[in-house]
Design a protein around this motif. Sequence first.
Motif, PDB file in Angstrom:
ATOM      1  N   SER A  59     -11.169  -7.276  13.459  1.00 51.11           N
ATOM      2  CA  SER A  59     -10.073  -7.167  12.479  1.00 51.11           C
ATOM      3  C   SER A  59     -10.580  -6.563  11.174  1.00 51.11           C
ATOM      4  N   SER A  63      -9.402  -3.061   9.606  1.00 47.61           N
ATOM      5  CA  SER A  63      -8.911  -2.960   8.231  1.00 47.61           C
ATOM      6  C   SER A  63      -9.613  -1.838   7.474  1.00 47.61           C
ATOM      7  N   THR A  69      -4.033   1.479   3.541  1.00 46.29           N
ATOM      8  CA  THR A  69      -2.901   0.629   3.931  1.00 46.29           C
ATOM      9  C   THR A  69      -3.262  -0.844   3.791  1.00 46.29           C
ATOM     10  N   TYR A  70      -4.498  -1.170   4.162  1.00 43.72           N
ATOM     11  CA  TYR A  70      -4.956  -2.561   4.082  1.00 43.72           C
ATOM     12  C   TYR A  70      -4.996  -3.034   2.627  1.00 43.72           C
ATOM     13  N   ASP A  73      -1.682  -3.919   1.510  1.00 45.30           N
ATOM     14  CA  ASP A  73      -1.303  -5.223   2.064  1.00 45.30           C
ATOM     15  C   ASP A  73      -1.869  -6.355   1.216  1.00 45.30           C
ATOM     16  N   LEU A 105       0.733  -3.143   8.836  1.00 49.20           N
ATOM     17  CA  LEU A 105      -0.401  -4.009   8.514  1.00 49.20           C
ATOM     18  C   LEU A 105      -0.005  -5.130   7.548  1.00 49.20           C
ATOM     19  N   MET A 108      -1.815  -8.698   7.358  1.00 47.35           N
ATOM     20  CA  MET A 108      -3.128  -8.749   7.995  1.00 47.35           C
ATOM     21  C   MET A 108      -4.088  -9.655   7.223  1.00 47.35           C
ATOM     22  N   ILE A 109      -4.072  -9.582   5.901  1.00 50.22           N
ATOM     23  CA  ILE A 109      -5.003 -10.381   5.113  1.00 50.22           C
ATOM     24  C   ILE A 109      -4.730 -11.869   5.306  1.00 50.22           C
ATOM     25  N   GLN A 112      -6.331 -12.889   8.535  1.00 52.08           N
ATOM     26  CA  GLN A 112      -7.780 -13.057   8.441  1.00 52.08           C
ATOM     27  C   GLN A 112      -8.142 -14.358   7.729  1.00 52.08           C
TER      28      GLN A 112
END
Length: 740
Positions: A59, A63, A69-70, A73, A105, A108-109, A112
């Motif tokens: 992951s 990222s 993009t990440y 996010d 995305l 996503m954070i 994680q």
Amino acid sequence: MKWLDGVVAYSILMAAFLVIRAMLFPEISLIPTLILVLLWMVARIWRKQRGGDLVLIASVIFSLIFLPTYIDDVKKTINALFITLSKHKHVYMDLLSVNETTSWLNGMILGQIALLVGSAVYYAVVNQKRWIPVALALVSWSIQVILGTSPALLLDILFFAVLIVTLLYMNQLSLRWWKRVAIVPVSLVVLMFAYTAISSNGDEEFTGSSKIEDKVRYQEDKWRYYKGDDPVLTAGNFRRLSTFTPGGHTALKVAMQNPSPLYLKGFVGSAYTSSGWKEIGGEAYMEQKSLLDALQKENFTGAKQLSLAAESSLPDQYAEAKLVIQNVGASSQYIYAPYELAELDDNLVRSKQADALHATGIFGRRTVEMNYMLIPYTDYPQIANALYATKDTDYLRRESHYNQYVYNKYLAVPQDSLNVLRNHMDESVLDTETRLPYEKTIQEVEKFLAQTMSYNEQAKPITDHDFLTGILEDSKEGYSVHYATVATLAFRMLGTPARYAEGYIVGLDDVKDLQSFSEINVSEKNAHAWTEIYINMVGWVPIEVTPGYAEKMPAINKKDYPALDGSDSPNTTGGSTAEPEMNDPTQVQEDQDKPEDSKQVNPNTIVWFWLNIFIALVMLILFVLYSLRKRKRQQKLGVKDHRLAVIHHVQYMVQMLEIEQVVEKQPSFEMIPEAVGNIDPQLRQEAEDGLKIYQKAKYSPHGVTKEERAKVETLFAHVYRAVKKSKKGLKRLKFIVRHQ
């Protein structure tokens, strides 16, 4: 059953995540987190810790591939948290600039972060560490209490039920599994029964989880901000409103250099709901934060605008005096300040641009000193006339921007309330094409209230439907909160920005014949609610609409009352005639004219953001290295070969003793039992026996039995606990990090 451990860990993790996400990050997508955590848990069950680590590392790599993009996010997630803090705790921070396009995305954070928490949860389930899920639940519920926000009731019920099942599973009770599972529907039935009992009248706005949350939040506020008896007014929350029966206890002690009547404003309601008033929403405030911050840097705030207007237009008459307020029994959440406020220490308030002045500190503030101007609020017509005669001043340029903000935010009337008011107000007044002069507007609202309502301090609470509807169509009576609510909405209907205010009044009788700095005991009987309207160029001024209170306060000085048809008056759309110039030194106009994407972001915010990203990456790398080291050690200690397992356990034990300086480097076998015995005498013989087994495993051709391996494993655990127990404070934490 390792797979069952994984299912239980996944269940409690996702239940907690759903609750926390609903409270703090409601706009962030669930899908990436659900998929990522599910993949991680399946890999963890299938390939043990190695599988879970691979998913986490994958992951991170994923990222980095889509880094722009990440980063967006991450920024959106941080912004969502900032908006929640501003909405519920009035902590306002600069939003990070982001690309507003929807990203797959998004979330996503959070996934994680959930993986890191999931590692602790999985460890707890496997090793029977029941305190970890309990701590997770306490964190979740503490957030609800502290922030005053909560998820949907069913999410809380789900989390509660899953927590019970998890604890039952970890306790390994003698009950059969189906009996353990049965606790889920039983818990749901019990909680839903309680919910039904609370919600007996079926009105969603006044019942259910919101009712429970309101009671919990109120108890927290009482503990933090109140002393003594309950306040008679409810900070705009009409669910708790009762009859007006104030006690005689002291709320405030006021000392003025020049005693005069004052409205001391605490709570300010900007948005009307069916059950009362709320302060302006955090998201709505954050939309204009850059403008308000720019104005504040130029010392322009709504709280002291009246004094700024007077200082700009009547410099020869302007003077200031000192005011000291000791909060004895009122809410210390607010700084109670007059409309004549001139100066207040920035460290005392969370934000000087918020509707209400919220005090800093966990328990608020009890004693506050401030300066106020000696020109009273009742002279606002004189201030207005003086301002209308001026042109192109710094004050007018700043006011023009704040004016636009006011007209955008404080004219809103909910559709249902608008329909009710239209049924009761004079249509000829509502349908006029031009906005009425202020004096005429005030007269129309006063006439409307006199024809519609009667004053009654024992008015019955309105609990079964909309508060405004209940007043105008049913009870047709009330006291200050009822009058102020109807008047505020009526002013807005007539095109005048208005807000609902609560606080205390220092009346004419309270200051009669007083000397300078004489102490005034303001009792709970002085608690009051009123309406404040925005006078173009001048600022917010109180308008008394409750019968009987006009005699307690000085009359407005209506000499040369400003009209709206003069050449020096504000225009009818709400803005003032003083147009800001392009070289405005305040930079406010330039900032507002820039496209949204090109506005400058606070450099400190950028540095703060990247510093936190760097720290997060470093922590992630350290966590991965720590996990790899721990996994390698567990693999060696858990090897199936009994001989190798004994050797590895003793080697790790000796290494731990060396690092912690219990023994010297490369100690002899005779030194180890003696050193261990110095920590715990009972371990001396156990250490000698364990070392004999180690010598057998290391040098003898004979094999090691399962029982001998168990003895060495027990020795390793006992020595670990004894050394850890000998450490104190940070040394113990350091020991755990090194050897866990």
